[in-house]
Scaffold this active site. Structure first.
Site, PDB file in Angstrom:
ATOM      1  N   SER A 155     -25.098  63.425 -24.794  1.00 20.26           N
ATOM      2  CA  SER A 155     -25.896  62.300 -25.276  1.00 20.26           C
ATOM      3  C   SER A 155     -27.328  62.703 -25.636  1.00 20.26           C
ATOM      4  O   SER A 155     -27.530  63.560 -26.474  1.00 20.26           O
ATOM      5  CB  SER A 155     -25.856  61.212 -24.206  1.00 20.26           C
ATOM      6  OG  SER A 155     -26.439  60.041 -24.664  1.00 20.26           O
TER       7      SER A 155
ATOM      8  N   ASP B 177     -29.489  58.000 -30.704  1.00 20.97           N
ATOM      9  CA  ASP B 177     -29.559  59.112 -29.759  1.00 20.97           C
ATOM     10  C   ASP B 177     -28.549  60.189 -30.184  1.00 20.97           C
ATOM     11  O   ASP B 177     -27.863  60.057 -31.208  1.00 20.97           O
ATOM     12  CB  ASP B 177     -29.360  58.646 -28.304  1.00 20.97           C
ATOM     13  CG  ASP B 177     -27.904  58.399 -27.978  1.00 20.97           C
ATOM     14  OD1 ASP B 177     -27.125  58.107 -28.896  1.00 20.97           O
ATOM     15  OD2 ASP B 177     -27.536  58.501 -26.791  1.00 20.97           O
TER      16      ASP B 177
ATOM     17  N   SER C  72     -32.081  56.724 -10.064  1.00 19.56           N
ATOM     18  CA  SER C  72     -31.473  57.000 -11.367  1.00 19.56           C
ATOM     19  C   SER C  72     -30.046  57.514 -11.176  1.00 19.56           C
ATOM     20  O   SER C  72     -29.753  58.209 -10.205  1.00 19.56           O
ATOM     21  CB  SER C  72     -32.316  58.053 -12.098  1.00 19.56           C
ATOM     22  OG  SER C  72     -31.536  58.673 -13.098  1.00 19.56           O
TER      23      SER C  72
HETATM   24  C1  16G Z   1     -26.520  56.361 -19.023  1.00 20.38           C
HETATM   25  C2  16G Z   1     -25.791  55.107 -19.425  1.00 20.38           C
HETATM   26  C3  16G Z   1     -26.758  54.016 -19.843  1.00 20.38           C
HETATM   27  C4  16G Z   1     -27.791  53.779 -18.778  1.00 20.38           C
HETATM   28  C5  16G Z   1     -28.450  55.064 -18.369  1.00 20.38           C
HETATM   29  C6  16G Z   1     -29.313  54.834 -17.148  1.00 20.38           C
HETATM   30  C7  16G Z   1     -23.676  54.842 -20.594  1.00 20.38           C
HETATM   31  C8  16G Z   1     -22.860  55.200 -21.798  1.00 20.38           C
HETATM   32  N1  16G Z   1     -24.893  55.365 -20.544  1.00 20.38           N
HETATM   33  O1  16G Z   1     -27.160  56.949 -20.113  1.00 20.38           O
HETATM   34  O2  16G Z   1     -26.025  52.856 -20.060  1.00 20.38           O
HETATM   35  O3  16G Z   1     -28.761  52.868 -19.225  1.00 20.38           O
HETATM   36  O4  16G Z   1     -27.474  56.029 -18.023  1.00 20.38           O
HETATM   37  O5  16G Z   1     -29.907  56.016 -16.752  1.00 20.38           O
HETATM   38  O6  16G Z   1     -23.227  54.159 -19.698  1.00 20.38           O
HETATM   39  P1  16G Z   1     -30.605  56.139 -15.358  1.00 20.38           P
HETATM   40  O7  16G Z   1     -29.598  55.814 -14.288  1.00 20.38           O
HETATM   41  O8  16G Z   1     -31.112  57.535 -15.308  1.00 20.38           O
HETATM   42  O9  16G Z   1     -31.739  55.155 -15.364  1.00 20.38           O
HETATM   43 MG    MG Z   2     -25.797  58.448 -25.837  1.00 19.95          MG
END
Ligand code: 16G
Ligand code: MG
Length: 535
Positions: free
Chosen positions: A64, A276, A495
């Site tokens: 991603s 992205d 996170s």
């Molecule tokens: C991932 C998730 C996204 C979420 C992010 C939070 C998918 C396809 N992607 O990129 O939805 O907003 O994680 O990141 O589910 P964090 O837990 O580091 O804040």
């Molecule tokens: Mg992505």
């Protein structure tokens, strides 16, 4: 079950001894060099999932928005959606197995506990543009074959394209790339109908990722009269100096509020969007007078989608069952957007962060709109509503437009390409520019911070991450800080993708939001840092 072939193949993809991969929010991610064993085992897992679900599954090699040296794997269920959450622990167990014997034992255990029938599972395998992608995709194929499955190599695709193809394949519908572009382009053509063409091209920063080539193909399909697109940071030879996700793309724009590379010539008021690296999220932006950037994030895309869906449903002939409409957000949604959506008379639901959670909540409605502020999202249509739309007479324009929307907007997962068309269709239908879109509501000032603690898992949350239950005293400290801030709201959560605790705060003024975030960050440091102390 004879696992000799699996064992021999697994030996060719040994796990680095001190690696314990964890299925994060959206799959596995790590430095690409560490991943061959993980991806091989995901190939194995998705054969089992295919046999259990009775349809094709999918696997896409991508990390991603992460840096180019990283890679990862995202897994697709037979429904076309993300891997069923109950299977994430199976994925973890398999990925963490220390020896080939343990891999075989984990597979046998999986077949037993899930009562999986023997047979030939089918896994569709795709990858993004990272230099490590093709090698890792080959590891996935080897995993599929090792368990007697059939791998369908799908080559270079965006993550949402693969989700879409799996969903279509299992519905025995056309699922090649041409059908995907056709569904998006035809839906858009119907929705914009005779609305005047835009005077201005949309500049799209593709993060130097897979979205570049795919958007070019979509642009060709649409035709420049229908939607003039100026594709930037398309990767490959068209790469404007930076690598994948390097100083460009949705993550860069949303988090840094900085103009991506390759876009220095954009003038004030230009209509721009950024995808992205695997094109499953999109944000819009423009340059304001005075040089600042105005961001149109996922919350604002949800607002446009909500207006469109609400108005089209209201234009349908009355029926004994009034379709339910809901908008799903996370705690990161700006409070002003939540108030705006509630003011439209729509149900607004808050879930945990991560597409899988929002998607599941949106499925509860006949029309479920979900977007995260970071630009992940889509609009889902339930079967009952779709069936009714098909039954309405051909001259019912609202039904025709809703069906066009259902075909244009990816029903399997959030998709930057269909998100781009969604925004453009609504703006075009209403004759709006960015100014009108921006005027729907005014964001509350907000601030996000990251805190490094020794062990972020000591922070535990409840109520869709809006409150903490551990460590002791943290929620009281947040409450006290919030109380002292005019119009304040704040939350923290560990996170799912980085080794940090994230802090979010909003308030009536920017200084108050900044101060609230700083105060909450101090509380996390004091309370989570200590609780998490390791010898
Ligand atoms: C991932 C998730 C996204 C979420 C992010 C939070 C998918 C396809 N992607 O990129 O939805 O907003 O994680 O990141 O589910 P964090 O837990 O580091 O804040
Ligand atoms: Mg992505």
């Amino acid at each position: 079950m004879d696992t000799s072939e699996l064992k021999a193949a697994s030996a060719r993809y040994p796990k680095p001894p001190d690696l314990t991969p964890a299925y994060g929010t959206a799959g596995f991610r790590a430095l690409a060099d560490l991943l061959p064993s993980t991806v091989f085992r995901c190939g194995v897992l998705m054969v089992a999932r295919s046999l259990k679900g009775g349809g094709n599954t999918g696997l896409v090699v991508t990390a991603s928005h992460n840096p180019e040296a990283d890679n990862g794997v995202k897994l697709v269920d037979p429904s076309g959606c993300m891997l069923e959450q109950a299977w994430e622990s199976h994925a973890d167990r398999l990925a963490a197995a220390d020896t080939d014997e343990v891999v075989c034992a984990a597979v046998q255990e999986l077949f037993r506990t899930e009562d999986i029938p023997y047979g030939t599972g089918v896994v569709m395998v795709a990858h993004d543009t990272r230099p490590s992608a093709a090698g890792l995709a080959a590891a996935a194929v080897a995993g599929v074959i090792a368990l007697g499955g059939v791998a369908i190599p799908c080559g270079l695709l965006t993550t949402p394209q693969l989700h879409w193809m799996v969903r279509q394949a299992n519905a025995s519908a056309k699922h090649d790339e041409g059908a995907y572009f056709g569904a998006l382009a035809d839906g858009f053509a119907t929705l914009v109908g005779r609305s005047p063409a835009p005077v201005q091209a949309v500049v799209v920063d593709c993060a130097n990722g897979v979205g570049g080539a795919k958007l070019r193909a979509l642009a060709e399909r649409l035709g420049p009269q229908r939607l003039p697109l100026d594709v930037r940071n398309a990767g490959g030879a068209a790469c404007s100096g930076g690598g994948l996700n390097d100083r460009c793309g949705a993550e860069h724009v949303q988090k840094e509020r900085a103009v991506p590379i390759g876009c220095a010539d954009i003038g004030v008021g230009g209509r721009c969007a950024s995808l992205d690296g695997d094109a499953d999220r999109i944000v819009f932006w423009t340059l304001a007078d005075g040089g600042g950037m105005t961001l149109f994030d996922g919350d604002r895309i949800a607002a446009l989608a909500a207006l469109l869906v609400r108005d089209l449903l209201a234009a349908l002939p009355a029926d004994e069952h009034t379709p339910t409409v809901g908008v799903v957000q996370t705690a990161y949604a700006n409070g002003a957007s939540t108030a705006y959506l509630a003011g439209l008379g729509l149900a607004v639901v808050c879930t945990l962060t991560g597409v899988k959670h929002l998607h599941a909540a949106a499925e509860a409605f006949d029309a479920g709109i979900y977007f995260e502020a970071n630009g992940h999202g889509t609009v889902l249509f339930g079967q009952r509503l779709v069936q009714r739309l098909h039954e309405l007479p051909d001259d019912c324009e609202a039904a025709r437009d809703l069906l066009a929307l259902e075909s244009m907007v990816n029903q399997a997962v959030g998709d930057a390409l269909s998100g781009l068309l969604l925004v453009e269709a609504v703006l075009r239908q209403r004759g709006w520019g960015l100014a009108e879109w921006g005027a729907l509501y005014t964001d509350l000032p907000s601030r996000q911070l990251k805190v490094r603690v020794r062990d972020r898992s000591v922070v535990r949350t409840t109520d869709a991450e809006t409150r903490t239950v551990a460590p002791d005293g943290l929620q009281q400290a947040i409450d006290a800080a919030v109380q002292a801030a005019p119009g304040g709201r704040a939350f923290v959560r560990p996170s799912g993708t980085e080794d940090v605790v994230r802090v979010y705060a909003e308030a009536d003024t920017q200084p108050a939001a900044d101060a609230l975030a700083a105060e909450v960050m101090r509380a996390v440091h004091d309370l989570a840092g200590r609780t998490g102390a390791r010898p």
